[in-house]
Design an enzyme around this catalytic site. Structure first.
Site, mmCIF file in Angstrom:
data_model
loop_
_atom_site.group_PDB
_atom_site.id
_atom_site.type_symbol
_atom_site.label_atom_id
_atom_site.label_comp_id
_atom_site.label_asym_id
_atom_site.label_seq_id
_atom_site.Cartn_x
_atom_site.Cartn_y
_atom_site.Cartn_z
ATOM 1 N N GLU A 1 10.463 -4.657 4.549
ATOM 2 C CA GLU A 1 10.525 -6.081 4.169
ATOM 3 C C GLU A 1 10.219 -6.247 2.675
ATOM 4 O O GLU A 1 10.925 -6.946 1.948
ATOM 5 C CB GLU A 1 9.506 -6.907 4.970
ATOM 6 C CG GLU A 1 9.813 -7.052 6.442
ATOM 7 C CD GLU A 1 9.196 -5.956 7.293
ATOM 8 O OE1 GLU A 1 8.910 -4.857 6.757
ATOM 9 O OE2 GLU A 1 9.015 -6.186 8.501
ATOM 10 N N LYS B 1 9.454 -0.999 14.161
ATOM 11 C CA LYS B 1 10.073 -0.628 12.880
ATOM 12 C C LYS B 1 11.201 0.376 13.111
ATOM 13 O O LYS B 1 12.285 0.260 12.551
ATOM 14 C CB LYS B 1 9.031 0.033 11.955
ATOM 15 C CG LYS B 1 7.950 -0.874 11.422
ATOM 16 C CD LYS B 1 7.104 -0.091 10.422
ATOM 17 C CE LYS B 1 5.811 -0.787 10.081
ATOM 18 N NZ LYS B 1 4.921 -0.005 9.240
ATOM 19 N N LYS C 1 0.845 -1.206 0.000
ATOM 20 C CA LYS C 1 0.000 0.000 0.000
ATOM 21 C C LYS C 1 0.877 1.252 0.000
ATOM 22 O O LYS C 1 0.700 2.150 -0.799
ATOM 23 C CB LYS C 1 -0.917 -0.038 1.218
ATOM 24 C CG LYS C 1 -1.823 1.161 1.357
ATOM 25 C CD LYS C 1 -2.780 0.991 2.526
ATOM 26 C CE LYS C 1 -3.491 2.316 2.806
ATOM 27 N NZ LYS C 1 -4.438 2.228 3.910
ATOM 28 N N HIS D 1 -5.463 -33.366 17.714
ATOM 29 C CA HIS D 1 -4.366 -34.196 18.214
ATOM 30 C C HIS D 1 -3.243 -33.344 18.782
ATOM 31 O O HIS D 1 -2.110 -33.800 18.913
ATOM 32 C CB HIS D 1 -3.858 -35.110 17.099
ATOM 33 C CG HIS D 1 -4.919 -36.068 16.663
ATOM 34 N ND1 HIS D 1 -5.128 -37.281 17.275
ATOM 35 C CD2 HIS D 1 -5.881 -35.952 15.716
ATOM 36 C CE1 HIS D 1 -6.153 -37.894 16.699
ATOM 37 N NE2 HIS D 1 -6.633 -37.098 15.759
ATOM 38 N N GLY E 1 -4.900 -1.797 5.053
ATOM 39 C CA GLY E 1 -4.098 -2.927 4.568
ATOM 40 C C GLY E 1 -4.767 -4.270 4.820
ATOM 41 O O GLY E 1 -4.843 -5.126 3.941
ATOM 42 N N ARG E 2 -5.289 -4.459 6.022
ATOM 43 C CA ARG E 2 -5.874 -5.764 6.372
ATOM 44 C C ARG E 2 -7.273 -5.947 5.792
ATOM 45 O O ARG E 2 -7.904 -6.961 6.012
ATOM 46 C CB ARG E 2 -5.871 -5.932 7.895
ATOM 47 C CG ARG E 2 -6.528 -4.804 8.661
ATOM 48 C CD ARG E 2 -6.171 -4.858 10.136
ATOM 49 N NE ARG E 2 -6.634 -3.704 10.879
ATOM 50 C CZ ARG E 2 -5.960 -2.564 11.034
ATOM 51 N NH1 ARG E 2 -4.791 -2.412 10.450
ATOM 52 N NH2 ARG E 2 -6.458 -1.582 11.760
ATOM 53 N N GLU F 1 -4.857 -6.734 14.690
ATOM 54 C CA GLU F 1 -4.330 -5.415 14.317
ATOM 55 C C GLU F 1 -5.438 -4.365 14.435
ATOM 56 O O GLU F 1 -5.180 -3.192 14.690
ATOM 57 C CB GLU F 1 -3.754 -5.438 12.892
ATOM 58 C CG GLU F 1 -2.832 -4.262 12.607
ATOM 59 C CD GLU F 1 -2.015 -4.424 11.328
ATOM 60 O OE1 GLU F 1 -0.802 -4.705 11.410
ATOM 61 O OE2 GLU F 1 -2.585 -4.266 10.236
HETATM 62 O O1 F6P Z 1 3.069 -2.710 9.675
HETATM 63 C C1 F6P Z 1 1.725 -3.025 9.574
HETATM 64 C C2 F6P Z 1 1.212 -2.771 8.196
HETATM 65 O O2 F6P Z 1 1.116 -1.403 7.988
HETATM 66 C C3 F6P Z 1 -0.094 -3.462 7.929
HETATM 67 O O3 F6P Z 1 -1.178 -2.775 8.408
HETATM 68 C C4 F6P Z 1 -0.046 -3.610 6.464
HETATM 69 O O4 F6P Z 1 -0.971 -4.546 6.014
HETATM 70 C C5 F6P Z 1 1.387 -4.052 6.276
HETATM 71 O O5 F6P Z 1 2.106 -3.286 7.216
HETATM 72 C C6 F6P Z 1 1.956 -3.865 4.912
HETATM 73 O O6 F6P Z 1 1.939 -2.527 4.535
HETATM 74 P P1 F6P Z 1 2.152 -2.102 3.031
HETATM 75 O O7 F6P Z 1 1.049 -2.705 2.229
HETATM 76 O O8 F6P Z 1 2.113 -0.616 3.025
HETATM 77 O O9 F6P Z 1 3.483 -2.637 2.586
#
Ligand code: F6P
Length: 550
Positions: free
Chosen positions: A217, A514, A211, A390, A273-274, A359
């Site tokens: 990452e 972060k 987003k 199990h 995002g979620r 979240e």
């Molecule tokens: O760090 C949490 C978050 O902002 C989530 O809410 C989001 O889904 C994820 O990181 C990834 O964010 P982006 O889509 O901006 O890479």
């Protein structure tokens, strides 16, 4: 939204009434509730779309449900719901509208944000996604060397990974089995390594899903993927265009990364995002299942959106599910909530829900920034049945914790299951039904004794029962049903956040880690100065450097 400060939740009469009711009910037994009302098993059910919801095995009476609905009315859950659907900025800490419901609105719908109808833009992106997906699926879109795309690797994290990864697993039987679709999220290089090590770069498309397009990452993995591709192809930057597309709200950063914005699929800041896998973030899924199936999934979402928006409180399933969670979390001290799908295809469903729920509702201050005095979001956990049986079910059956659980199952196995495996479905579902039965009704000491069990073993073999569950049963796991299920949980989470008076749409709690990672990282390199960290972290960094010979 300039919400006026609300009265403290735990001081309003509707809350107190529930607390008193809880005391009066005491240790109400499901056995007694069913004995008193033989029709309970059919009366305490609801239907939404293809989902049959049985909530009879809950520690509730009609009075409990009435009081819970009173609480929802007093906290104006439906008022906030309407504000959300109208596009008001109910995400107050980020001053954003919350309009994932617009992502699945039909073409002719009108949903306004700041006076502008966003539905045409939503459908324009869906159309662009459809056209691109068809090109990849048909082989019309080729890689830099002219080879057909056979592999799709989605690189994203959190909401830019969990949704499409979960839905791809869930809908595997609807996917083009000739395509290899993989999801890379972890900044641990092992994730990307395992995803690409056996792929032909010339046949591989990378979808960079972010987003913000700033998530460390994702950008790190995307950069490594680009290096891998160019090295494998022995090509220059011009090869990127045919092998990289972006899903983002941030055209500037996409372009900076080197992806042509013509190959960018857009979404908007009013999509959390979620809550985003039915936006452009779902491109990998759309390529896998095709645009028509994707549309069916969106229609499933929309069906439940409409139900949540219009159904009266008595038959509103997300409202009910949210309120039941509040009943256990706030009035029975339950700390967690298990989601137990009896479908191997839903193996990532609970992991997806963890982000959606935790979240959203893992908050300790209310909308006004005041610390809450009541419990908020539960720990959400679970894995598909029958594996959990199990492993950890022992604790649910005979442990000391109250763990409300949702059981999700399907009458039919997936359509393309090997014919020889179809018979196993009844065994799977027998377990599904047996577990909620055992959890609810248990086994009394007398029943154990009647089996001739030695007296000293009776307590060990007794099941107290009275463990509450919701059963969600549908005919089969289709794209529409998946959409219905996800929308159900989205709105359940909404209901709970509304009652607790928290902002379910921000996620400030992820920020500190972060920032600290950025501070720590330089200290890990050889010879680097270690900044002023706390005693434990300083020692751990020193140990790490020592272990790595730095
Ligand atoms: O760090 C949490 C978050 O902002 C989530 O809410 C989001 O889904 C994820 O990181 C990834 O964010 P982006 O889509 O901006 O890479």
């Amino acid at each position: 939204m300039n919400a006026e400060s609300r009265a403290r939740l735990d001081r309003i009469p509707e809350w107190t009434a529930l607390a008193e009711h809880r005391d009066q009910l005491g240790e109400v037994q499901l056995r007694e509730l069913f004995a008193a009302d033989p029709a309970r098993g059919t009366a305490y059910t609801l239907q939404v779309g293809d989902l049959h919801i049985d909530y009879s095995k809950h520690l509730v009476t009609d009075e409990t449900l009435r009081l819970l609905r009173d609480l929802a009315a007093a906290t104006d859950v439906f008022g906030l719901r309407d504000a959300m659907f109208r596009g008001e900025k109910i995400n107050t800490t980020e001053d954003r509208a919350v309009l994932h419901t617009a992502l699945r609105a039909p073409r002719e719908a009108v949903v306004e944000v700041d006076g502008e109808n966003v539905v045409p833009a939503v459908h324009a992106v869906l159309d662009k996604m459809s056209s691109f997906s068809e090109k990849v699926r048909s082989g019309e879109w080729t890689g830099h060397t002219g080879k057909r795309i056979k592999n799709v690797v989605n690189i994203g994290i959190g909401g830019s990974d969990l949704g499409p990864a979960m839905a791809y697993e869930a809908l595997r039987s609807f996917t083009d089995r000739g395509l290899t679709v993989r999801f890379v999220s972890n900044v641990d290089g092992a994730d990307l390594h395992e995803a690409v090590r056996d792929l032909d770069a010339a046949e591989t498309l990378f979808i960079i899903a972010s987003k913000t397009f700033t998530t460390i990452e994702t950008i790190t993995n995307a950069t490594s993927a680009r290096d891998w591709l160019l090295t494998e192809l022995k090509a220059g930057q011009d090869a990127v265009a045919k092998h990289f597309v972006a899903l983002s709200t941030n055209a500037e950063k996409v372009s900076e990364f080197g992806i042509d914005t013509a190959n960018m699929f857009e979404f908007w800041d009013w999509v959390g995002g979620r809550y985003s896998y039915d936006s452009a973030i779902g491109l990998s899924l759309m390529i896998a299942i095709g645009p028509d199936r994707f549309r069916e999934m969106l229609d499933g979402f929309h069906l439940v959106d409409e139900h949540f928006r219009t159904a009266p409180a008595e038959s509103n399933v997300p409202l009910l599910m949210g309120l039941l969670g509040i009943w256990y979390g706030n009035f029975h001290d339950a700390q967690s909530h298990a989601v137990l799908p009896y479908s191997h295809y839903l193996s990532k469903f609970t992991a997806y829900l963890q982000q959606l729920d935790m979240e959203s509702n893992g908050k300790y201050v209310d909308r006004d920034g005041k610390e809450v005095d009541w419990q908020t979001g539960p720990v959400v956990w679970g894995t598909p049945g029958t594996n959990g049986q199990h492993a950890y079910y022992q604790l649910i059956h005979q442990g000391t914790k109250l763990i409300p659980a949702d059981f999700i199952g399907f009458a039919e196995p997936v359509a393309d299951l090997l014919p020889g495996l179809v018979a196993q479905h009844d065994l799977l579902m027998a377990n599904f039904f047996a577990q909620t039965q055992a959890l609810a009704f248990g086994k009394t000491p007398d029943e154990v004794r009647a089996e001739g069990v030695a007296e000293e073993l009776v307590p060990h073999k007794t099941f107290k029962g009275n463990h509450p569950t919701t059963t969600i049963l549908a005919k089969e796991l289709t794209p529409s049903v998946l959409g219905q299920l996800i929308a159900l949980y989205e709105h359940k989470v909404f209901v709970q956040g509304a009652v607790w008076n928290i902002d379910s749409f921000d996620q400030w709690g992820v920020e500190l880690g972060k920032v600290l990672a950025k501070r720590v990282e330089p200290a890990l390199t050889e010879g680097a100065e270690v900044p002023d960290l706390d005693g434990s972290t300083t020692a751990l960094v020193a140990k790490y450097r020592d272990l790595r010979g730095r």
